[in-house]
Design an enzyme around this catalytic site. Structure first.
Site, PDB file in Angstrom:
ATOM      1  N   GLU A 170       0.795  -1.244   0.000  1.00 39.87           N
ATOM      2  CA  GLU A 170       0.000   0.000   0.000  1.00 39.87           C
ATOM      3  C   GLU A 170       0.816   1.278   0.000  1.00 39.87           C
ATOM      4  O   GLU A 170       0.538   2.204   0.773  1.00 39.87           O
ATOM      5  CB  GLU A 170      -0.958  -0.016   1.205  1.00 39.87           C
ATOM      6  N   GLU A 199      -6.036 -10.771  -1.361  1.00 38.53           N
ATOM      7  CA  GLU A 199      -6.905 -10.572  -0.190  1.00 38.53           C
ATOM      8  C   GLU A 199      -8.364 -10.508  -0.624  1.00 38.53           C
ATOM      9  O   GLU A 199      -9.153  -9.714  -0.100  1.00 38.53           O
ATOM     10  CB  GLU A 199      -6.517  -9.279   0.556  1.00 38.53           C
ATOM     11  N   HIS A 256     -10.243  -6.205  -2.564  1.00 41.41           N
ATOM     12  CA  HIS A 256     -11.351  -5.992  -1.631  1.00 41.41           C
ATOM     13  C   HIS A 256     -12.451  -5.293  -2.429  1.00 41.41           C
ATOM     14  O   HIS A 256     -12.382  -4.083  -2.656  1.00 41.41           O
ATOM     15  CB  HIS A 256     -10.904  -5.140  -0.441  1.00 41.41           C
ATOM     16  N   ASP A 309     -12.086 -10.422  -1.216  1.00 44.39           N
ATOM     17  CA  ASP A 309     -13.400 -10.535  -0.575  1.00 44.39           C
ATOM     18  C   ASP A 309     -14.350  -9.633  -1.348  1.00 44.39           C
ATOM     19  O   ASP A 309     -13.946  -8.619  -1.900  1.00 44.39           O
ATOM     20  CB  ASP A 309     -13.379 -10.250   0.939  1.00 44.39           C
ATOM     21  N   ASN A 366       2.218  -5.147  -3.197  1.00 43.79           N
ATOM     22  CA  ASN A 366       0.804  -5.463  -2.940  1.00 43.79           C
ATOM     23  C   ASN A 366       0.031  -4.175  -2.660  1.00 43.79           C
ATOM     24  O   ASN A 366       0.502  -3.310  -1.922  1.00 43.79           O
ATOM     25  CB  ASN A 366       0.741  -6.377  -1.700  1.00 43.79           C
TER      26      ASN A 366
HETATM   27  C1  XIL Z   1      -6.504  -6.332   8.113  1.00 41.65           C
HETATM   28  C2  XIL Z   1      -6.867  -7.507   9.004  1.00 41.65           C
HETATM   29  O1  XIL Z   1      -7.771  -8.337   8.301  1.00 41.65           O
HETATM   30  C3  XIL Z   1      -7.481  -7.017  10.295  1.00 41.65           C
HETATM   31  O2  XIL Z   1      -7.646  -8.094  11.207  1.00 41.65           O
HETATM   32  C4  XIL Z   1      -6.599  -5.940  10.935  1.00 41.65           C
HETATM   33  O3  XIL Z   1      -7.274  -5.402  12.048  1.00 41.65           O
HETATM   34  C5  XIL Z   1      -6.283  -4.842   9.950  1.00 41.65           C
HETATM   35  O4  XIL Z   1      -5.682  -5.417   8.799  1.00 41.65           O
HETATM   36  N1  XIL Z   1      -5.021  -4.616   3.550  1.00 41.65           N
HETATM   37  C6  XIL Z   1      -4.053  -5.470   4.011  1.00 41.65           C
HETATM   38  C7  XIL Z   1      -4.345  -6.364   5.159  1.00 41.65           C
HETATM   39  O5  XIL Z   1      -2.984  -5.572   3.409  1.00 41.65           O
HETATM   40  O6  XIL Z   1      -3.215  -6.597   5.957  1.00 41.65           O
HETATM   41  C8  XIL Z   1      -5.465  -5.833   5.996  1.00 41.65           C
HETATM   42  O7  XIL Z   1      -5.788  -6.812   6.997  1.00 41.65           O
HETATM   43  C9  XIL Z   1      -6.670  -5.497   5.146  1.00 41.65           C
HETATM   44  C10 XIL Z   1      -6.311  -4.430   4.149  1.00 41.65           C
END
Ligand code: XIL
Length: 298
Positions: A127, A232, A205, A234, A169
């Site tokens: 990020e 990641e 996401h 979802d 990422n």
């Molecule tokens: C999130 C986790 O799922 C949570 O449990 C935590 O509180 C915050 O981080 N981007 C990422 C992940 O790269 O590491 C994040 O994970 C979600 C967004």
């Protein structure tokens, strides 16, 4: 095949999930995780605050629980993450300048060395770009140490674990936009100058619609010669969730170097997106329509 991992493997891909150490005593959770997935990411346990809570003192207990469970069950591991503006330990949040740069490089070196040989791919930097519509770097204490902090982190990671694939990422990079184009330009520059980078992670996401150029975006990165991975995934539950999961799966399968997909949790009740019900299993551990949709697409 009858599971996500085995079906993905038939296509030369993996299908993974994020695991939280605090849920490893939940037998429903662990049964699903072990049965369905063949790539594992620690949801929080390998982040900077977890692994270096005080400067120079490293703790790998919870990361090890996840990594050892994964490896002993024949799964691979995505390391997440070595350098990020968020989830930094307090001591690092208050650092700046060359002291912070040195602390960052030491962190990358120590953590990647500790896990050398156990990690398939590391999210070396997470990020680092802003959402300003212009493709700027995100302002952070790390960015303020100098624009070369990203390549310095990648070089340190390569030296520490030459066998791990090294990924950049990010989120909101799933379609073709100013942010994803800035990442694209960075990756192209790194490849041309020999900065070690092997893969790009797209967090994915997602809301209730998929960018129309989702596959084209993966393709343009793949064409640079790097692996692409959905790291990641979802998807907000709505009328379209199962169909969107199929589209995402098909997009990855259609891109030569898209090597795998990781969903960010097991059941809806495990998700960080409270109320979105964005995953493949319901709170009771039952397969959702989205699960069947993915399995059929694989
Ligand atoms: C999130 C986790 O799922 C949570 O449990 C935590 O509180 C915050 O981080 N981007 C990422 C992940 O790269 O590491 C994040 O994970 C979600 C967004």
């Amino acid at each position: 095949a009858s599971t996500l991992g085995a079906s993905a493997a038939e296509k030369g891909r993996y299908y993974g999930t994020a695991i939280a150490a605090g849920r490893m005593g939940d037998s429903t959770y662990m049964t699903i995780a072990n049965r369905e997935f063949n790539m594992i990411t620690a949801e929080n346990e390998m982040k900077m605050d977890a692994t270096e809570p005080s400067q120079g003192r490293f703790t790998f207990t919870n990361g090890d629980r996840i990594v050892n469970w994964a490896l002993s069950n024949g799964k691979r591991v995505r390391g997440h993450t070595l350098a990020w503006h968020a989830q930094q330990p307090g001591w690092m949040q208050s650092m700046s300048g060359s002291a912070l740069r040195n602390a960052l490089i030491n962190h990358v070196t120590q953590v990647a060395s500790y896990y050398r040989g156990k990690v398939y791919a590391w999210d070396v930097v997470n990020e680092a770009f802003a959402d300003d519509g212009r493709g700027s770097r995100r302002d952070s204490n790390l960015q303020r140490t100098g624009n070369d902090w990203i390549e310095a982190a990648f070089r340190a990671a390569r030296a520490a674990d030459p066998g791990a694939k090294l990924c950049y990422n990010d989120y909101n990079t799933d379609g073709i936009n100013a942010k994803s184009t800035a990442v694209y330009n960075m990756v192209r520059d790194f490849r041309s100058r020999g900065v070690p980078i092997d893969c790009v992670g797209f967090q994915a996401h997602l809301g209730t619609s998929l960018p129309s150029d989702f596959q084209a975006n993966l393709q343009r990165f793949s064409d640079l010669g790097v692996e692409v991975q959905l790291t990641e995934l979802d998807i907000q539950q709505g009328s379209n969730q199962a169909n969107m999961y199929a589209q995402v799966t098909n997009a990855c399968l259609a891109v030569a170097r898209c090597t795998g997909i990781t969903v960010w949790g097991v059941r809806d009740s495990d998700s960080w997106r409270t109320g979105a019900n964005p995953l493949l299993f319901d709170a009771s551990g039952n397969k959702k329509p989205a699960y069947t949709s993915v399995l059929n697409a694989l």
